[in-house]
Design a protein around this motif. Structure first.
Motif, short mmCIF file in Angstrom:
data_model
loop_
_atom_site.label_atom_id
_atom_site.label_comp_id
_atom_site.label_asym_id
_atom_site.label_seq_id
_atom_site.Cartn_x
_atom_site.Cartn_y
_atom_site.Cartn_z
N TYR A 241 86.54 47.46 63.16
CA TYR A 241 86.17 48.75 62.61
C TYR A 241 86.60 48.89 61.15
N GLY A 242 87.81 48.44 60.83
CA GLY A 242 88.28 48.56 59.46
C GLY A 242 87.46 47.76 58.49
N HIS A 243 87.08 46.54 58.89
CA HIS A 243 86.26 45.72 58.01
C HIS A 243 84.87 46.32 57.82
N ASP A 244 84.33 46.94 58.87
CA ASP A 244 83.00 47.52 58.74
C ASP A 244 82.98 48.68 57.75
N ILE A 245 83.97 49.58 57.85
CA ILE A 245 83.96 50.71 56.93
C ILE A 245 84.32 50.26 55.52
N GLU A 246 85.18 49.25 55.40
CA GLU A 246 85.50 48.69 54.08
C GLU A 246 84.27 48.01 53.48
N THR A 247 83.52 47.27 54.30
CA THR A 247 82.32 46.61 53.82
C THR A 247 81.29 47.63 53.34
N SER A 248 81.18 48.74 54.04
CA SER A 248 80.22 49.77 53.66
C SER A 248 80.45 50.23 52.23
N TRP A 249 81.68 50.58 51.90
CA TRP A 249 81.88 51.13 50.55
C TRP A 249 81.99 50.04 49.49
N LEU A 250 82.42 48.82 49.86
CA LEU A 250 82.48 47.75 48.87
C LEU A 250 81.08 47.23 48.51
N ILE A 251 80.16 47.21 49.46
CA ILE A 251 78.78 46.87 49.12
C ILE A 251 78.19 47.95 48.21
N ASP A 252 78.49 49.19 48.51
CA ASP A 252 78.06 50.29 47.64
C ASP A 252 78.60 50.09 46.23
N ARG A 253 79.88 49.73 46.12
CA ARG A 253 80.49 49.51 44.80
C ARG A 253 79.84 48.34 44.08
N ALA A 254 79.55 47.27 44.81
CA ALA A 254 78.91 46.11 44.19
C ALA A 254 77.56 46.49 43.60
N CYS A 255 76.77 47.25 44.33
CA CYS A 255 75.47 47.69 43.82
C CYS A 255 75.63 48.61 42.62
N GLU A 256 76.63 49.46 42.65
CA GLU A 256 76.89 50.36 41.53
C GLU A 256 77.22 49.57 40.27
N VAL A 257 78.09 48.56 40.40
CA VAL A 257 78.50 47.78 39.24
C VAL A 257 77.36 46.92 38.73
N LEU A 258 76.53 46.41 39.64
CA LEU A 258 75.35 45.64 39.22
C LEU A 258 74.36 46.49 38.43
N GLU A 259 74.37 47.79 38.66
CA GLU A 259 73.40 48.71 38.06
C GLU A 259 71.98 48.25 38.37
N ASP A 260 71.79 47.85 39.62
CA ASP A 260 70.50 47.33 40.08
C ASP A 260 69.97 48.28 41.14
N LYS A 261 69.10 49.19 40.73
CA LYS A 261 68.60 50.22 41.65
C LYS A 261 67.83 49.63 42.81
N ALA A 262 67.08 48.57 42.56
CA ALA A 262 66.30 47.94 43.63
C ALA A 262 67.21 47.37 44.70
N TYR A 263 68.29 46.70 44.27
CA TYR A 263 69.22 46.15 45.25
C TYR A 263 69.93 47.26 46.01
N TYR A 264 70.28 48.33 45.29
CA TYR A 264 70.95 49.45 45.95
C TYR A 264 70.04 50.04 47.02
N ASN A 265 68.79 50.26 46.71
CA ASN A 265 67.86 50.82 47.69
C ASN A 265 67.68 49.90 48.90
N GLU A 266 67.71 48.59 48.64
CA GLU A 266 67.58 47.64 49.74
C GLU A 266 68.81 47.64 50.63
N MET A 267 69.98 47.82 50.03
CA MET A 267 71.24 47.74 50.78
C MET A 267 71.66 49.08 51.39
N LEU A 268 71.12 50.19 50.91
CA LEU A 268 71.58 51.50 51.34
C LEU A 268 71.49 51.72 52.85
N PRO A 269 70.41 51.30 53.53
CA PRO A 269 70.39 51.48 54.98
C PRO A 269 71.56 50.78 55.68
N MET A 270 71.94 49.59 55.21
CA MET A 270 73.08 48.89 55.79
C MET A 270 74.39 49.60 55.46
#
Length: 392
Positions: A241-270
């Motif tokens: 459970y801890g890794h899942d919730i950590e993965t959720s926000w760290l993937i969000d952070r990765a997309c934010e830092v990439l500044e790649d809207k297309a990747y963010y939209n693709e990853m947002l459902p996950m």
């Protein structure tokens, strides 16, 4: 929740505790402190602990602008560069002795990742080009020596010959690939990309995000599988459970830092589904805290310190992604209340590692050891201060 409560805990509890762990005789920080916070000055020093301490002081300095914090970060950096870094074969050792001699010369991808994460943060705090150069050295070590066309392998000898991955395997399996290492490689590359915006690092992050989406994430169960063979066959029915919730926000952070809207939209459902799965399956509804994991449908109701820290940040991140889901905000607040009541050691200010299902704790638990550090709880404070300050 109030940013001031997190800042008070950071400044009055966590920083003073870790200030007492500094080793002015041999360099670096002591590798172990008992349940009363007394350090063992003869203990070996793990690179993961040292890297996380380097990250902590660097990030705390960037937030608080206290020069003493930057001095502590420099102290940790010097020990990493002088004692953990292997100038002959590259990369960092797993551990050294108290006086800085190589002890366990294993080169683990997870370990290299945390060094990159810390060095990238220290570069942003200090402007040290040496730190950035070392971070890139370890980035190339991982990319050149620790992977194949399908992703990352993990455990190697000093000379980067493959060895058994016993350090990152558990629950009765030896895994060739783990979700945990992949997560922290992504986290490290995210911070390196934030620091320097080198396009190859950005490409590596995008590739890792694809591995998460297509190899690691289980959409039917809204969770990440944990341990794999080299073909990404899951080796065990385990939900962390801890890794899942950590993965959720760290993937969000990765997309934010990439500044790649297309990747963010693709990853947002996950991103959203991982938070939803952790909320639905992981919460102890009686005590309003996060259980540890579920193996073969048996839930481990132990409350682990780092799981609670990542849950506060992760569920608040989920709430900001969808403010209509006020249950995310509520559980983030409730877990923070649980931490204050049961997890923070009232004498030392550090966190107790494990709380039993009845909310009692073994009084003999060490407050610092090679895996017990100021990274998860310190990062929670820093993240929540920044996030809550933005909404104040």
């Amino acid at each position: 929740m109030d940013a001031r409560t997190f800042q008070a805990h950071l400044e009055n509890d966590l920083i003073p505790f870790w200030n007492k762990m500094v080793d002015y005789t041999n360099g670096g920080f002591y590798g172990y402190a008992d349940s009363t916070g007394i350090p063992d000055k003869a203990s070996d020093k793990g690179c993961i602990l040292n890297s996380r301490i380097l990250w902590f002081y660097s990030a705390a300095y960037r937030l608080l602008k206290n020069k003493e914090l930057l001095s502590m970060a420099e102290h940790a950096f010097n020990f990493l560069a002088d004692k953990f870094y292997d100038s002959r074969y590259g990369g960092v050792y797993w551990s050294v002795t108290a006086d800085g001699m190589p002890k366990d010369t294993t080169k683990h991808t997870y370990n290299q990742a945390f060094a990159i994460y810390a060095l990238s943060e220290y570069y942003q705090a200090s402007g040290s080009r040496e730190a950035l150069t070392l971070a890139y050295d370890m980035y190339h070590v991982i990319e050149d020596k620790c992977r194949d066309n399908d992703g990352y392998f993990e455990a190697f000898s000093r000379e980067f010959n493959p060895v058994s991955n016993d350090k990152l395997s558990e629950n009765g399996v030896i895994a060739e690939r783990t979700m945990n290492s992949l997560l922290h490689i992504m986290e490290a590359y995210t911070e390196l990309y934030r620091a320097d915006h080198f396009y190859e690092v950005g490409d590596s992050i995008r590739e890792i995000l694809r591995i998460f989406k297509f190899k690691v994430y289980n959409p039917d169960r809204e969770m990440c599988e944990v341990f794999f063979d080299k073909t990404y066959h899951s080796l065990i029915n385990l939900e962390s459970y801890g890794h899942d919730i950590e993965t959720s926000w760290l993937i969000d952070r990765a997309c934010e830092v990439l500044e790649d809207k297309a990747y963010y939209n693709e990853m947002l459902p996950m991103i959203k589904a991982l938070a939803d799965g952790a909320l639905r399956n992981g919460i102890d509804t009686q005590h309003k805290a996060m259980n540890n994991e579920c193996e073969n449908k048996v839930v481990d109701q132990k409350k682990v310190w780092w799981v609670q820290a990542e849950s506060v940040t992760g569920f608040y991140n989920a709430y900001k992604n969808d403010p209509s889901r006020t249950e995310y905000l509520e559980i983030s607040e409730q877990i923070w209340n649980y931490i204050n009541r049961y997890v923070i050691d009232k004498q030392s200010g550090e966190w107790i590692e494990n709380i039993s299902p009845d909310n009692t704790a073994d009084p003999a638990q060490a407050l610092a050891h090679p895996w017990k550090c100021p990274y998860h709880n310190g990062r929670m404070c820093i993240e929540m201060i920044n996030r809550l300050s933005m909404t104040a």
